[in-house]
Structure formats: structure tokens, C-alpha cells
Design a protein around this motif. Structure first.
Motif, PDB file in Angstrom:
ATOM      1  N   ARG A 266       0.559  -1.313  -0.464  1.00  0.00           N
ATOM      2  CA  ARG A 266       0.044  -0.082  -0.229  1.00  0.00           C
ATOM      3  C   ARG A 266       0.293   1.458  -0.113  1.00  0.00           C
ATOM      4  O   ARG A 266       1.133   1.478   0.781  1.00  0.00           O
ATOM      5  N   HIS A 267       1.194   1.783  -0.762  1.00  0.00           N
ATOM      6  CA  HIS A 267       1.458   3.611  -1.277  1.00  0.00           C
ATOM      7  C   HIS A 267       0.950   4.434  -0.707  1.00  0.00           C
ATOM      8  O   HIS A 267      -0.434   4.491  -0.916  1.00  0.00           O
ATOM      9  N   GLY A 268       1.230   6.162   0.379  1.00  0.00           N
ATOM     10  CA  GLY A 268       0.557   7.034   0.065  1.00  0.00           C
ATOM     11  C   GLY A 268      -0.104   7.333   0.514  1.00  0.00           C
ATOM     12  O   GLY A 268      -1.159   6.027   1.083  1.00  0.00           O
ATOM     13  N   GLU A 269      -1.140   8.760   0.779  1.00  0.00           N
ATOM     14  CA  GLU A 269      -2.148   8.545   1.771  1.00  0.00           C
ATOM     15  C   GLU A 269      -3.250   7.937   0.966  1.00  0.00           C
ATOM     16  O   GLU A 269      -4.556   7.820   1.720  1.00  0.00           O
ATOM     17  N   CYS A 270      -3.727   7.933  -0.391  1.00  0.00           N
ATOM     18  CA  CYS A 270      -4.445   7.586  -1.365  1.00  0.00           C
ATOM     19  C   CYS A 270      -5.033   5.588  -1.226  1.00  0.00           C
ATOM     20  O   CYS A 270      -5.206   5.070  -1.272  1.00  0.00           O
ATOM     21  N   GLY A 271      -3.417   5.950  -0.662  1.00  0.00           N
ATOM     22  CA  GLY A 271      -3.789   3.895  -0.196  1.00  0.00           C
ATOM     23  C   GLY A 271      -3.834   3.161  -1.149  1.00  0.00           C
ATOM     24  O   GLY A 271      -3.932   1.911  -1.462  1.00  0.00           O
TER      25      GLY A 271
ATOM     26  N   ASP B 220       0.413   9.182  -4.928  1.00  0.00           N
ATOM     27  CA  ASP B 220      -0.025  10.064  -4.384  1.00  0.00           C
ATOM     28  C   ASP B 220      -0.376  11.425  -5.891  1.00  0.00           C
ATOM     29  O   ASP B 220      -1.269  12.290  -5.628  1.00  0.00           O
TER      30      ASP B 220
ATOM     31  N   GLY C 150      -3.737  10.565  -6.235  1.00  0.00           N
ATOM     32  CA  GLY C 150      -4.278   9.895  -5.773  1.00  0.00           C
ATOM     33  C   GLY C 150      -4.727   9.119  -5.952  1.00  0.00           C
ATOM     34  O   GLY C 150      -6.310   9.197  -4.847  1.00  0.00           O
TER      35      GLY C 150
END
Length: 481
Positions: A118-123, A138, A418
Motif C-alpha cells: 500500500r502506498h501514499g495517503e490514497c492507499g 498520490d 491519488g
């Protein structure tokens, strides 16, 4: 007066008036040589374009030729591990076409070979083989519900780039050049770069992928090579002074203009313009391709392969330099994503070729304030199938072509960041939500350039042709910020 006499009178008039027009044309060409580049003054766009205020001034198309596997890279399907080695249900396959390479074998499920993170604030979930692209999750929009009609490479890539599976139509970059014109008179509107692989490539890239089709040939892509001469036949012979070349071009331009006035052949006008462009490129191309003015931090950002001329990473640096110089359409081709076998090594190698540089390009554009008006597109002509090719549990297993669903990502120029759009079924075999046909991708990209795809056409042999064709297509407004 007879028809033949009228014809002779017309030819005589054109012949006599052509000499004066030629002198005027030669003078204008010479005057243009001293003009400075100015976006507002240089555009040779169609008078009705853009139809509305554009979000994008330019496009960078990172074309991954061969069909990257969405199952390993972007389309997270962990439940497939529970179905490993079982046969793909007929209710999923629905009798859809297979290639001759897998039509005679059992369709046994090969679960994802790569792990996801999982990556970034966006998930966003991105495969472990693309850590750098994951790190910019994102900034980008994943379109996971792409679909096309063609199952083999050449027709699928032709459709992906021209809107039609048969060669002969203009490429997307040519349409952009034709409709919107130039923003830099010293460089072509449409520049193409092919990756120079560390080993011989086994996948052909055809000239018609960036060809102008029935549009004037001045709109075709100009291939920028990694050799000593980046553009063939551009340099003058040793001892040939620029002043003499200038005089030669002036005389040739006058003769060509005189011939044009007699024949009204638009390709003669193209010839005049291309001679002048080549003259200007004798200065602009060496300056563009000389990376000695790039700081060490640039090569660190794009990765160690960025110092190798012709590598995908080096081409990404050139793409950013072309964007800085307001080239309208920049296209990179990276071949050999065609992993029918050795999935865990073949696909991984292509990821290593492209991952860091692709992410670096987006980061670099953003740092320089260019991402706001540059549309970046990353993707290939189709995806890969869930059934293993060969023995599903063999380390040498691969995946066959799959047009029914695949993933592209986009960034910049009005695209939601994102964000993920569309979804596939549990087998990554069919689109389950919000299908996006290749035609829709074209319509959306044109929209971001300020063009209504339904009102953008070119008449050829009595027909009005469009990039998006005559079948239904739509702007995917859900991914536009």
C-alpha cells in the motif's frame, strides 16, 4: 473559349504569378529565421481550436510496448492464491478469444507472482516490482478498467495509438500537432524516442505507430536517436558554411513555392517547412541532447541507467527537456513487456528499466512547475491473462495477451491525483465497473488539450475521419479534477 485554352491561360497565369509569390515566400522564410520563439505567435493550429480552455499544453506518452501484466503491477487480486491451479470458470471466460499460443491448453489460474504494498495517503496497492511508481501514488490516477478490441500486438498497439487496428491512420501525436500547431518553431511538434535496450530487442516497433497517415507529413513524429547524429541527415558536410546552406534553402524554397503555385500540392508546402525546420534544428537538437548542463542530482533522481545514451531513463530526461521547450507531443517507446514465459524475471527486468525513471519524470515535472500543464500517460496496448502460459506452477510460466482489461496511469494537467478509477472482476479478466475503451482514453486526452473529439476531424477521400472514430466514445470526466 475552349476548355484547353482556359487551362493554358490558367497555367500561364500561375507560372507568371508564381515567380512573384516565390520571391515573397523566400523573403518570409528568411525573415522567419530571425524571429524568436513565442508560443502565441507560432501556433499554426486550426482556426477553431482549441474549442475551450485547455488544461494541458503538451502530452508525454510513456508507451510500454508488449502488454504489462496488470495482475503483477496494479490490479491487486490476493484471493487468486486460493484458486491457484484451478480452471478458469466458463462463466468468467464467456467464450472470449484466446491467442494460438494458449488456445489448446487448459486455462489454469496462475496467481500473482509479485507481492503488493500500500502506498501514499490514497492507499493505492502497487506491485513490489514498481516501488518508485508506488512512491508517487498520490500524484497519479490509475485507470484499472481499460479495454481494447485487439488481441495481438501490432493491431492492438496500432489501435492504442491511432484509434484503428489497421495501419494508415494518423497517430495521436499527429492529431495533436495538426489541431493545435507548434509552441516552439525550433523543434518538431511531435518527437519520438525508442529505448536502446542492453540486449537486442525481440519486439518490432513500426514507423506507422507515429506516422501521419492521411494528414500532411509535417505532422508525423520525428524520431530522436541516441546515436552520434540524433536526427538523420541533419548536419551539413564538413566545410559547408551555414551561409551557403541558407542561400541554398532560399533558392530551393523559391523553386518549391513556384511549383506549389502550379500544382497546389500541400506536400510541397510541407517540404518547404521541413527544410526550414531542419535548418533550425541544426542548432536546437545539439543543445537539447547535450546533457552536460544537467546537475548530478538529475542523474541521481532518474537512476544509474540515465547516463547511458538511449536508455529509457536518459530518454525520460530528454522528455523533460522537450517539455521545458514546449514541444507539443513527446512519446517514449519501451519494448519487450511481452512476458509469455519467465514472468518473474522478464517482467521484473522491464520494471527495473522503467520504474525509477517514470516516477522521476513526474517528480521532476512537478518540481519545475510543468506538471500542471503536462499530461503524462503510462501504459501498453493490452494486459495479461490470469491463466498461466505453460505449466502454471513452473518458474518459467508466463501470461498470454489479454485485451479484456488492463491498467494505465495518468498524471498532471487536470487529472485527479491519488485516485483509482474502474474495477475488474475477481479474476482480473473482465471489467466489472466503469469500462474505459481506448477510444475513451483518446477522447479524454483530447478534452484535456481543449479539443472536443466529436468536432475534431479531417476530410479524406470524401469521409470525415476522427481519432476516436465513429463508434461511441466519451470523455471520462470522473478522472478530471
Amino acid at each position: 473559349m475552349s476548355f484547353s485554352m482556359l487551362n493554358n491561360t490558367r497555367r500561364q497565369f500561375l507560372a507568371e504569378s508564381g515567380l512573384n509569390l516565390s520571391a515573397i515566400a523566400a523573403g518570409s522564410l528568411l525573415a522567419a529565421e530571425t524571429a524568436t520563439a513565442s508560443a502565441g505567435a507560432l501556433s499554426t493550429s486550426l482556426p477553431e481550436l482549441p474549442h475551450f480552455a485547455p488544461k494541458a499544453k503538451r502530452v508525454i506518452f510513456l508507451t510500454q510496448s508488449g502488454g504489462p501484466s496488470q495482475i503483477e503491477l496494479f490490479d491487486y487480486k490476493p484471493e487468486l492464491h486460493k484458486l491457484a491451479g484451478t480452471e478458469l470458470p466458463d462463466s468468467v471466460r464467456q467464450g472470449q478469444r484466446l491467442t494460438g499460443m494458449t488456445a489448446n491448453q487448459q486455462q489454469l489460474i496462475l496467481p500473482p507472482v509479485a507481492k503488493f504494498q500500500r502506498h501514499g495517503e490514497c492507499g493505492a496497492m502497487v506491485g513490489e516490482w514498481l516501488p518508485h511508481i508506488g512512491s508517487i501514488a498520490d500524484e497519479i490516477c490509475f485507470v484499472k478498467s481499460m479495454v481494447t478490441d485487439q488481441i495481438n500486438h501490432a493491431p492492438a498497439m496500432t489501435k492504442f495509438l491511432t484509434g484503428h487496428q489497421l495501419a494508415g491512420r494518423p497517430s495521436f501525436g499527429c492529431w495533436a500537432s495538426y489541431g493545435l500547431g507548434s509552441m516552439n518553431r525550433n523543434l518538431p511538434d511531435y518527437v519520438v524516442m525508442l529505448s536502446r535496450m542492453k540486449r537486442p530487442s525481440d519486439q518490432p516497433l513500426y514507423d506507422h505507430y507515429w506516422g501521419s497517415g492521411f494528414l500532411p507529413s509535417k505532422h508525423q513524429g520525428v524520431k530522436l536517436r541516441s546515436a552520434k547524429d540524433p536526427v538523420l541527415y541533419l548536419n551539413d558536410p564538413d566545410g559547408f558554411p551555414p551561409e551557403l546552406r541558407r542561400e541554398m534553402l532560399d533558392g530551393l524554397g523559391a523553386l518549391n513555392q513556384q511549383h506549389f503555385e502550379k500544382t497546389l500540392d500541400p506536400e510541397i508546402e510541407t517540404r518547404i517547412e521541413q527544410y526550414e525546420m531542419a535548418f533550425r534544428m541544426q542548432t536546437s537538437i545539439p543543445e537539447l541532447t547535450d546533457l552536460s548542463d544537467e546537475p548530478e542530482s538529475t542523474f541521481e533522481l532518474y537512476g544509474p541507467d540515465s547516463r547511458r545514451p538511449g536508455s529509457y531513463a536518459a530518454n525520460c530526461i530528454l522528455a523533460r527537456r522537450l517539455a521545458e521547450r514546449d514541444v507539443r507531443f513527446i512519446q517514449l517507446f519501451h519494448p519487450d513487456w511481452d512476458h509469455h514465459s519467465r514472468l518473474s524475471s522478464w517482467c521484473v527486468s522491464r520494471c527495473k528499466d522503467t520504474d525509477q525513471a517514470s516516477a522521476a519524470l513526474v517528480t521532476d515535472l512537478k518540481q519545475r512547475g510543468l506538471l500542471d500543464d503536462t499530461l503524462v500517460i503510462w501504459g501498453g496496448e493490452f494486459g495479461r491473462g490470469v491463466a498461466g502460459q505453460g505449466k502454471w506452477n513452473d518458474p518459467n510460466a508466463g501470461r498470454d495477451h489479454h485485451p479484456r482489461c488492463f491498467t494505465v496511469w495518468m498524471a498532471g494537467a487536470g487529472i485527479k491525483s491519488g485516485f483509482s478509477y474502474g474495477a475488474t472482476d475477481d479474476f482480473s479478466y473482465n471489467v466489472a465497473e466503469n469500462p474505459v475503451h481506448v477510444r475513451d482514453l483518446h477522447a479524454t486526452a483530447l478534452h484535456l488539450l481543449g479539443i472536443d473529439h466529436e468536432r475534431f476531424s479531417h476530410r479524406y477521400q470524401g469521409l470525415d475521419f476522427r481519432l476516436t472514430g465513429v463508434e461511441p466514445s466519451r470523455v471520462v470526466k470522473e478522472i478530471i479534477a
